[in-house]
Write an enzyme that holds these catalytic residues in place. Structure first.
Site, mmCIF file in Angstrom:
data_model
loop_
_atom_site.group_PDB
_atom_site.id
_atom_site.type_symbol
_atom_site.label_atom_id
_atom_site.label_comp_id
_atom_site.label_asym_id
_atom_site.label_seq_id
_atom_site.Cartn_x
_atom_site.Cartn_y
_atom_site.Cartn_z
ATOM 1 C CG HIS A 122 43.261 -29.503 -26.357
ATOM 2 N ND1 HIS A 122 42.932 -30.819 -26.584
ATOM 3 C CD2 HIS A 122 44.148 -29.526 -25.332
ATOM 4 C CE1 HIS A 122 43.577 -31.591 -25.726
ATOM 5 N NE2 HIS A 122 44.330 -30.839 -24.958
ATOM 6 C CG ASP A 199 37.738 -26.984 -25.368
ATOM 7 O OD1 ASP A 199 37.602 -26.977 -24.135
ATOM 8 O OD2 ASP A 199 38.714 -27.506 -25.939
ATOM 9 C CD GLN A 202 43.037 -24.809 -19.874
ATOM 10 O OE1 GLN A 202 43.141 -24.205 -18.800
ATOM 11 N NE2 GLN A 202 43.639 -25.963 -20.075
ATOM 12 C CE LYS A 225 42.124 -29.519 -18.993
ATOM 13 N NZ LYS A 225 43.567 -29.746 -19.121
ATOM 14 C CB CYS A 364 46.959 -31.299 -26.839
ATOM 15 S SG CYS A 364 47.534 -32.662 -25.845
HETATM 16 N N1 PMP Z 1 40.520 -28.503 -24.464
HETATM 17 C C1 PMP Z 1 41.401 -27.720 -23.823
HETATM 18 C C2 PMP Z 1 41.429 -26.258 -24.155
HETATM 19 C C3 PMP Z 1 42.241 -28.256 -22.861
HETATM 20 O O1 PMP Z 1 43.114 -27.478 -22.232
HETATM 21 C C4 PMP Z 1 42.159 -29.638 -22.574
HETATM 22 C C5 PMP Z 1 43.087 -30.279 -21.552
HETATM 23 N N2 PMP Z 1 44.438 -30.003 -21.760
HETATM 24 C C6 PMP Z 1 41.230 -30.405 -23.254
HETATM 25 C C7 PMP Z 1 40.425 -29.813 -24.190
HETATM 26 C C8 PMP Z 1 41.084 -31.867 -23.002
HETATM 27 O O2 PMP Z 1 40.637 -32.066 -21.712
HETATM 28 P P1 PMP Z 1 40.647 -33.529 -21.046
HETATM 29 O O3 PMP Z 1 42.019 -34.084 -21.292
HETATM 30 O O4 PMP Z 1 40.369 -33.259 -19.610
HETATM 31 O O5 PMP Z 1 39.572 -34.298 -21.710
#
Ligand code: PMP
Length: 407
Positions: A122, A199, A202, A225, A364
């Site tokens: 991401h 990270d 998920q 999430k 993203c």
């Molecule tokens: N890493 C991953 C794998 C994600 O899925 C997300 C959220 N889509 C993020 C980072 C960023 O998380 P947040 O927008 O809650 O900071």
């Protein structure tokens, strides 16, 4: 006909779903819905205990401090973190990863060092490292994937040289659902003394992660999430690293003593939580952790696996549909797919007309989309309030979109 899979958690527990009876919410990888118990915990905090924590000598301020402290303990326990003070509250995964790159990175990465990330990341676990590399003169290296969207571990091993300071990887890919071999990745990083940064955006919502037992040096996650409110998440990092690195932001609460020329820092976790904290966030997130504990994380995982397998199988049977990513054995509750002749944005709008909420776009993860040679995909993601009726609505919607758009 396959037997029906009912929702693991009653829809009635989720006010948004109860208020929208025909809604098939399949975008939990973006954000989850919130159970009434979480919403109630937040309201109760404001109704009974609100004050600025750590600051007041009066009883109400002590109650707010206690609510904040107690929530940290419960969230740490849920995530398998023994030393709760090494859980730093942030706005979410993005802020947690930026914190590491800015505070640890600036103090520890220099010209000629190497930073390795994976092609699956991401942007939140890609761009902060890319910028750090560009600022310091370190080399930024991307570990590529096998054709099925899993990490090419042999190539990755060859990239993690003794000059490598950081290996940053996602536990579970938001775009493809790939589940990465965390223990193996940690071993590769630690062999050369590199920081293993995970990270967990998920994984924390879907697996019994047990952060201590993962062996990572740092783990980032987002509360929204995992049934919690937006605006809270965290960084869990090894105590000796947090104690050695400089703070991220300066201000109230994070200081021990402010002299005219220099300042000393407060103990953990306060050193990394400058300013008035978000108290309702942790309070709500702790209630979300209780809700997930009552469901049982093993059951949560099995439930999502069953829905993901069903959706993958049913979608793959539609002509023109390509399901991306690894086989279901190596995938979490995410199905990312394309439909030939229909742009993902058009498909998601057509599905919306049938009450089916899915995500369309690059998720993203533009570096990943380039490698997959697509601009965008349609992604359905499953959680505790979904059942096979949601999968059937998705499949029917895709079939009808295909009939309308392709013929
Ligand atoms: N890493 C991953 C794998 C994600 O899925 C997300 C959220 N889509 C993020 C980072 C960023 O998380 P947040 O927008 O809650 O900071």
């Amino acid at each position: 006909m396959a037997p029906e899979i009912g929702a693991l958690a009653p829809r009635a527990d989720f006010p948004v779903l109860a208020a929208n009876p025909g809604l098939h919410y399949l975008d939990s990888a973006a954000t989850s819905q919130k159970p009434a118990s979480v919403i109630r915990a937040i309201a109760r905090y404001y109704e009974t205990s609100n004050a600025n924590p750590h600051r007041g000598a009066y009883k109400l301020a002590a109650a707010a401090t206690e609510a904040y402290h107690e929530a940290r303990g419960r969230i740490a326990r849920f995530l398998g973190v023994t030393d709760a003070d090494t859980l730093i509250f942030t706005r979410g995964t993005t802020e947690a990863l930026n914190l590491i790159a800015a505070a640890w990175g600036r103090a520890n990465v220099k010209r000629g060092d190497r930073i390795v990330v994976t092609r699956l990341e991401h942007h939140a676990n890609f761009v902060p490292w890319q910028v750090l590399a560009n600022e310091t003169g370190a080399e930024f290296v991307i570990a590529e994937l096998n054709a099925d969207g899993t990490l090419d571990m042999d190539r990755l091993r060859s990239l993690v040289t003794p000059r490598t300071r950081v290996l940053a990887f996602g536990h579970v890919s938001n775009a493809l659902g790939t589940v990465n071999p965390v223990h193996e990745l940690v071993a590769v990083a630690h062999e050369v003394g590199a920081l293993a940064v995970c990270d967990g955006a998920q994984s924390a919502p879907h697996l019994s992660v047990g952060i201590d037992s993962l062996g990572v040096d740092a783990y980032a996650f987002s509360g929204h999430k995992m049934l919690g409110p937006m605006g809270v998440g965290g960084l869990v990092m090894r105590r000796e690293l947090l104690e050695a690195m400089p703070p991220y932001q300066m201000g109230g609460d994070m200081i021990s003593y402010v002299g005219d020329a220099t300042t000393t820092w407060n103990v953990l976790p306060h050193k990394f939580e400058a300013g008035t904290p978000n108290v309702e966030g942790p309070v709500g997130l702790a209630a979300a952790c209780d809700y997930l504990t009552a469901l049982g994380m093993e059951k949560v995982h099995q439930h999502e696996q069953a829905l993901m397998r069903l959706a993958s199988q049913r979608l793959a049977a539609i002509p023109g549909v390509t399901v991306l990513g690894p086989s279901p054995e190596a995938r979490s509750g995410v199905v990312s797919f394309t439909l030939e002749g229909v742009h993902p944005h058009d498909l998601s709008q057509l599905l919306d007309a049938d009450g089916v909420c899915v995500r369309a776009g690059h998720h993203c993860a533009q570096p990943l989309m380039r490698a997959l040679n697509v601009h965008a995909t349609t992604r359905a993601s499953f959680y505790v309030y979904n059942g096979s009726a949601d999968v059937e609505a998705l499949v029917a919607g895709v079939e009808s979109a295909r009939r309308r758009m392709v013929g």
